[in-house]
Write a protein that holds these residues in place. Structure first.
Motif, mmCIF file in Angstrom:
data_model
loop_
_atom_site.group_PDB
_atom_site.id
_atom_site.type_symbol
_atom_site.label_atom_id
_atom_site.label_comp_id
_atom_site.label_asym_id
_atom_site.label_seq_id
_atom_site.Cartn_x
_atom_site.Cartn_y
_atom_site.Cartn_z
ATOM 1 N N ARG A 1 -8.399 97.612 53.697
ATOM 2 C CA ARG A 1 -7.699 96.437 53.458
ATOM 3 C C ARG A 1 -9.056 95.832 52.146
ATOM 4 N N ARG A 2 -8.879 95.108 51.599
ATOM 5 C CA ARG A 2 -10.050 94.436 50.087
ATOM 6 C C ARG A 2 -11.137 93.578 51.174
ATOM 7 N N ASP A 3 -10.208 93.064 52.151
ATOM 8 C CA ASP A 3 -10.819 92.371 52.892
ATOM 9 C C ASP A 3 -11.452 93.001 54.464
ATOM 10 N N GLY A 4 -11.560 94.051 54.117
ATOM 11 C CA GLY A 4 -12.700 95.309 55.770
ATOM 12 C C GLY A 4 -11.229 95.101 56.510
ATOM 13 N N THR A 5 -9.967 94.563 56.822
ATOM 14 C CA THR A 5 -9.320 95.057 57.833
ATOM 15 C C THR A 5 -8.513 96.784 57.422
ATOM 16 N N THR A 6 -7.952 97.499 59.446
ATOM 17 C CA THR A 6 -7.558 98.690 58.950
ATOM 18 C C THR A 6 -5.929 97.985 58.821
ATOM 19 N N LEU A 7 -5.539 98.773 58.371
ATOM 20 C CA LEU A 7 -3.946 99.129 58.355
ATOM 21 C C LEU A 7 -3.427 99.943 59.870
ATOM 22 N N VAL A 8 -4.009 99.678 60.483
ATOM 23 C CA VAL A 8 -3.183 100.619 61.553
ATOM 24 C C VAL A 8 -1.832 101.557 61.339
ATOM 25 N N ARG A 9 -1.620 102.827 61.501
ATOM 26 C CA ARG A 9 -0.389 103.284 61.775
ATOM 27 C C ARG A 9 0.020 103.484 62.766
ATOM 28 N N THR A 10 1.768 103.143 62.943
ATOM 29 C CA THR A 10 2.301 103.331 64.595
ATOM 30 C C THR A 10 2.743 103.964 64.692
ATOM 31 N N HIS A 11 4.477 104.616 65.095
ATOM 32 C CA HIS A 11 5.171 105.116 64.881
ATOM 33 C C HIS A 11 6.694 104.220 65.968
ATOM 34 N N ALA A 12 7.997 105.227 65.045
ATOM 35 C CA ALA A 12 9.101 104.591 66.253
ATOM 36 C C ALA A 12 8.875 104.535 67.874
ATOM 37 N N VAL A 13 9.177 104.117 68.892
ATOM 38 C CA VAL A 13 9.317 104.682 69.981
ATOM 39 C C VAL A 13 9.887 105.570 70.434
ATOM 40 N N PRO A 14 9.281 106.962 70.807
ATOM 41 C CA PRO A 14 9.126 107.858 71.061
ATOM 42 C C PRO A 14 10.768 107.509 72.495
ATOM 43 N N ALA A 15 11.560 108.518 72.096
ATOM 44 C CA ALA A 15 12.909 108.676 73.221
ATOM 45 C C ALA A 15 12.039 109.245 74.586
ATOM 46 N N ALA A 16 13.239 108.395 75.639
ATOM 47 C CA ALA A 16 12.389 108.244 76.815
ATOM 48 C C ALA A 16 12.376 109.922 77.501
ATOM 49 N N ARG A 17 10.498 109.787 78.438
ATOM 50 C CA ARG A 17 10.248 110.300 79.108
ATOM 51 C C ARG A 17 10.135 110.727 80.337
ATOM 52 N N SER A 18 9.377 111.418 80.890
ATOM 53 C CA SER A 18 9.127 111.160 82.419
ATOM 54 C C SER A 18 7.895 110.577 82.792
ATOM 55 N N ALA A 19 8.066 110.118 83.871
ATOM 56 C CA ALA A 19 6.952 108.911 84.365
ATOM 57 C C ALA A 19 5.587 109.408 83.877
ATOM 58 N N ARG A 20 5.437 111.090 84.071
ATOM 59 C CA ARG A 20 4.087 112.022 84.044
ATOM 60 C C ARG A 20 3.616 112.277 82.307
ATOM 61 N N THR A 21 4.532 111.862 82.074
ATOM 62 C CA THR A 21 4.447 112.274 80.355
ATOM 63 C C THR A 21 4.336 111.259 79.707
ATOM 64 N N VAL A 22 4.092 110.307 80.237
ATOM 65 C CA VAL A 22 4.735 108.845 79.179
ATOM 66 C C VAL A 22 3.590 108.514 79.015
ATOM 67 N N ARG A 23 2.948 108.340 77.692
ATOM 68 C CA ARG A 23 1.927 107.793 76.825
ATOM 69 C C ARG A 23 1.369 106.395 76.827
ATOM 70 N N ARG A 24 0.891 105.763 77.468
ATOM 71 C CA ARG A 24 0.998 104.368 77.460
ATOM 72 C C ARG A 24 -0.627 104.230 75.932
ATOM 73 N N PRO A 25 0.483 103.387 75.067
ATOM 74 C CA PRO A 25 -0.899 103.032 73.710
ATOM 75 C C PRO A 25 -1.725 102.478 74.291
ATOM 76 N N ARG A 26 -2.518 102.590 73.180
ATOM 77 C CA ARG A 26 -4.107 101.802 73.483
ATOM 78 C C ARG A 26 -4.558 100.747 72.645
ATOM 79 N N PRO A 27 -4.861 99.912 72.819
ATOM 80 C CA PRO A 27 -5.416 99.166 71.517
ATOM 81 C C PRO A 27 -5.741 99.561 70.076
ATOM 82 N N ALA A 28 -5.428 98.992 69.203
ATOM 83 C CA ALA A 28 -5.963 99.218 67.867
ATOM 84 C C ALA A 28 -6.708 98.965 67.248
#
Length: 392
Positions: free
Chosen positions: A12-39
């Motif tokens: 952005r003009r003020d230096g901040t970043t517009l971080v892209r994320t996506h729609a919540v994916p379909a349910a997965r098993s507990a082993r494969t779920v990726r926990r969201p990270r801080p932007a």
């Protein structure tokens, strides 16, 4: 649902970043779920990026004629540059029966066909929902983006209206502006689809800011004939180090960020047209992206309701605006309080105007610097009063 652009995150003009994320994916098993990270923390301007926008080469008349010939409009009678704006070039096109705005996208952070097309789809969706957003016209090929000699163009109907600063708005109109932004955020959430919330958002690192201050001071030091801007910049950088030392412990934690949603990204007076007591158009959707929505509400108020000389905020107008936004967006006082803190911290660590001046040799933002520096100083002194205006 309008998908997010596939282009990299935007700065952005003020230096901040517009971080892209996506729609919540379909349910997965507990082993494969990726926990969201801080932007990521707000990005700073790239010092190697060439200053473009209104400093880019003018579009040759032959190219303008070719672009306009790709639309089903009457032949132009005149085409003249529009002066306002930093990141892109614009032209007022007059024909025998109408006027149009021709936009040339040149900012390299936003001028990709994928990103521009996504912006156009979003503005069309907002227009269909009755909001004061004007989508671009389709050309003879049915597309809203025209490419000529490596540049992207879009043609819009000309919208009548004036840019009005906050001091020209009475309190009901300030409230109307808060309602409008709340409605835009709600409509964008519907049009652009669900957002997977990050685990949090990192705040700017004060140690990195300190290193940037040192670099800027080195660039000022050897100048043989320092000017008045150099003197003000040197004074402000010394003050900035004092403020960072005083307030460094108040860095927001990642999990304190307000909810992320789709935002306009650059909501301020020069991107709003007013006529007959109402906003007739919200312009310039180049920075459309994902960001904490309440932070956009706070940031917009600091740009609209400030004294253009001192930077001091008109807290009475801010209060009318913020109350209306909170009600429309269903954002409670704790959400706005978190947004105030993060935007204040962002400003405390933001030096984009001096980076443009000293690292990129781009002086177009110089006139904005005195008020911005004054606002930060005042905000640090009156933090509790500012917080109260946004939350009560």
């Amino acid at each position: 649902m309008i998908p997010s652009p596939a282009s990299p995150p935007h700065v952005r003009r003020d230096g901040t970043t517009l971080v892209r994320t996506h729609a919540v994916p379909a349910a997965r098993s507990a082993r494969t779920v990726r926990r969201p990270r801080p932007a990521g923390a707000p990005a700073r301007p790239d010092p190697t990026a060439p200053p473009l926008g209104t400093l880019s080469p003018p579009v040759p008349p032959a190219v303008l004629a070719a672009v306009l010939g790709s639309y089903r409009t009457a032949p132009p009678v005149s085409v003249r540059p529009v002066a306002e704006g930093l990141l892109n070039r614009g032209y007022l096109v007059t024909t025998a029966d109408a006027r149009y705005f021709l936009k040339c996208y040149v900012d390299r952070a936003t001028a990709s066909r994928t990103a521009v097309t996504a912006q156009h789809r979003a503005t069309a969706a907002l227009h269909a929902r009755g909001l004061p957003v004007t989508p671009p016209l389709a050309g003879r090929d049915g597309c809203t983006v025209t490419t000529r000699r490596g540049r992207l163009f879009a043609l819009y109907p000309w919208v009548e209206g004036d840019h009005r600063h906050g001091d020209a708005l009475d309190h009901p109109h300030c409230a109307d502006l808060g309602i409008l932004l709340g409605r835009l955020h709600g409509a964008l959430a519907e049009a652009c689809g669900p957002v997977r919330q990050p685990a949090g958002r990192l705040a700017a690192d004060p140690e990195e800011t300190g290193a940037l201050v040192a670099d800027l001071r080195r660039r000022i030091g050897p100048r043989p004939v320092p000017g008045s801007f150099d003197a003000l910049a040197a004074e402000h950088l010394a003050e900035r180090l004092d403020l960072l030392a005083q307030h460094g412990r108040r860095r927001p934690a990642p999990d304190e960020a307000p909810p992320t949603g789709w935002t306009h990204g650059d909501f301020h007076g020069l991107n709003l047209l007013h006529r007959d007591g109402r906003v007739t158009a919200v312009l310039d959707w180049d920075k459309l992206g994902l960001h904490p929505t309440a932070e956009e509400a706070v940031r917009a108020a600091t740009l609209v309701f400030n004294d253009r000389t001192t930077g001091v905020l008109d807290l009475c107008r801010v209060r009318a605006y913020a109350r209306a936004y909170r009600a429309e967006a269903a954002a409670g006082p704790p959400v706005l309080a978190a947004a105030v803190r993060r935007v204040w911290w962002e400003r405390l660590n933001d030096l984009w105007m001096l980076q443009w001046h000293y690292q990129r040799g781009d002086h177009r933002a110089d006139q904005l610097f005195p008020a911005a520096a004054g606002q930060l100083r005042w905000w640090c002194e009156e933090y509790e009063q500012v917080l109260d205006a946004f939350t009560n």
